[in-house]
Design an enzyme around this catalytic site. Structure first.
Site, short mmCIF file in Angstrom:
data_model
loop_
_atom_site.label_atom_id
_atom_site.label_comp_id
_atom_site.label_asym_id
_atom_site.label_seq_id
_atom_site.Cartn_x
_atom_site.Cartn_y
_atom_site.Cartn_z
N LYS A 1 72.18 14.85 32.43
CA LYS A 1 71.06 15.74 31.61
C LYS A 1 70.82 16.80 32.58
CE LYS A 1 66.74 14.25 31.18
NZ LYS A 1 66.22 15.29 31.72
N LYS B 1 61.04 -1.65 24.52
CA LYS B 1 61.68 -0.53 25.22
C LYS B 1 63.26 -0.38 24.85
CE LYS B 1 63.32 1.84 28.63
NZ LYS B 1 63.55 1.61 29.95
N CYS C 1 70.15 4.71 30.46
CA CYS C 1 69.09 4.05 29.43
C CYS C 1 70.03 4.21 28.11
CB CYS C 1 67.83 4.78 29.47
SG CYS C 1 66.72 4.70 30.77
N ASN D 1 64.92 3.79 23.20
CA ASN D 1 66.28 4.42 23.61
C ASN D 1 67.06 4.17 22.41
OD1 ASN D 1 65.25 5.12 26.19
ND2 ASN D 1 65.98 3.35 27.16
#
Length: 399
Positions: free
Chosen positions: A315, A204, A258, A208
């Site tokens: 974003k 994980k 993240c 990212n």
């Protein structure tokens, strides 16, 4: 199954609702009383397309209830924040994870499954969480099953991706893996990837980190293009026509909980082995100051007085401002310049956000777009008639 989800944020809440809408009895736990009250009234405290309708379905079916207090369940899913610590390497703060584990221990019984969805540093499941549960008298893999199943979803598409994305099931033992597969097999249509807990954690983080490093390369290219008077976006478009090249888009930095956070969890674990990751972080963190210099140069050239900032989320088409470089740019402008600032963002509800676009751009000398919201794609010259001297876009979109 009866499933308790601890932490009803951007990941925990959709996860809880998804289980509820696939026939499971779900208890959602959060420490914020106002969040509990809102959810039980069918109201959302976060923005995510389609989630409100899914919440109403879950409540109507009687399968979802939000509450403050813990109770016994078959599975416990921990989806709490893991922010950076203020140390040299910005390592992973496990305060909320430890607290969640301590709160579920009195309610655990033989055969339960404990799942960590929170993004955590490598070896956290085995070196930190497992001992806490063993100290409570459980044998992991025999009478209690411990799994790390990291979320891998994109804000704005969470409902679809929870179902259709592949899911890593990182168990401490093979029996733990099988227990995790039984839980997520309720609704996941993607592949259930069997893994060790440590490999799941690192996978994980690297997913990212890959994007963070790629964006850093593109951000460095934007600086190269600026110095050489070459259009970096044109270069990226041409380079990506090569079958083995996929440069991401440059931006004002990297935000969200993240990409801007996870690489540090690897760095803090093995600082001497991560010079590339650390350099990428430095490059991406430098972008707000780079943009500040561009804005200052342009405003000096036109003798400008007022700037309108469009978008402060990390974003497009979300309301999430966590780690947003756009906010950092606003702060830099506020602290280091005398320009009048007007901030517009249709997705963010804050007292300092101007809600009327026409008022936001009135008498502005420069319009700076820092989030690629869909609403900004339809801005026309007519919308900007009230600006002082024509108009100019400074557009830095996120990938």
């Amino acid at each position: 199954m009866k499933i308790t989800v601890i932490g009803l944020g951007y990941i925990g809440l959709p996860t809880a609702i998804m289980f509820a809408n696939h026939g499971q009895k779900v208890i959602g736990i959060d420490v914020k009383k106002n969040v509990i009250e809102m959810l039980n009234e069918g109201k959302l405290h976060i923005e995510e397309p389609g989630l409100k309708e899914e919440l109403h379905r879950a409540i109507s079916s009687g399968n979802f209830t939000a509450q403050l207090e813990m109770e016994e369940s078959d599975a416990f899913i921990i989806s709490v924040p893991t922010p950076n610590l203020p140390d040299a390497y910005r390592s992973c703060d496990l305060t909320y994870v430890r607290d969640a584990i301590q709160k579920i221990i009195p309610f655990l019984k033989r055969g339960n499954v404990v799942i960590l969805e929170s993004t955590i540093a490598p070896r956290t499941t085995e070196d930190v969480v497992k001992p806490l549960l063993e100290d409570a008298g459980f044998i992991i893999g025999e009478d209690l099953f411990l799994v790390h199943c990291p979320e891998r979803v994109l804000p704005g598409k969470i409902i679809h991706e929870l179902v259709h994305n592949n899911r890593i099931i990182g168990g401490v033992t093979p029996n733990c893996v099988e227990a995790g597969k039984r839980v997520y097999g309720v609704f996941v249509k993607g592949e259930l990837i069997e893994a060790s807990a440590g490999a799941a954690e690192l996978s994980k983080l690297m997913e990212n980190t890959y994007r963070d490093v790629n964006i850093a390369l593109s951000n460095e290219l934007s600086k190269i293009g600026d110095a050489l008077h070459i259009n970096a976006l044109e270069v990226i478009e041409m380079a990506n026509k090569h079958p083995r090249v996929n440069l991401h888009s440059p931006g004002p930095g990297v935000g969200g909980h993240c990409l801007a956070v996870d690489p540090y969890f690897i760095v803090s674990a093995v600082p001497e082995q991560t010079p590339l990751i650390q350099q990428a972080r430095l490059i991406n963190n430098s972008m707000p100051n780079f943009i500040l210099d561009k804005i200052n140069g342009f405003m000096k050239k036109i003798n400008g007085k007022k700037i309108t900032i469009c978008g402060v989320t990390y974003k497009g088409d979300v309301d999430d401002i966590r780690e947003s470089p756009a906010l950092e740019i606003v702060q830099l402008l506020d602290e280091q310049t005398d320009f009048a600032l007007s901030i517009f963002d249709p997705h963010v509800k804050k007292p300092w956000i101007e809600t009327d676009f026409e008022k936001a751009v009135h008498s502005a000398d420069l319009l700076v777009i820092l989030s690629d919201h869909s609403e900004f794609k339809w801005i026309t010259e007519e919308n900007l008639n009230s600006m002082n001297q024509g108009f100019c876009f400074v557009l830095f979109c996120f990938v």
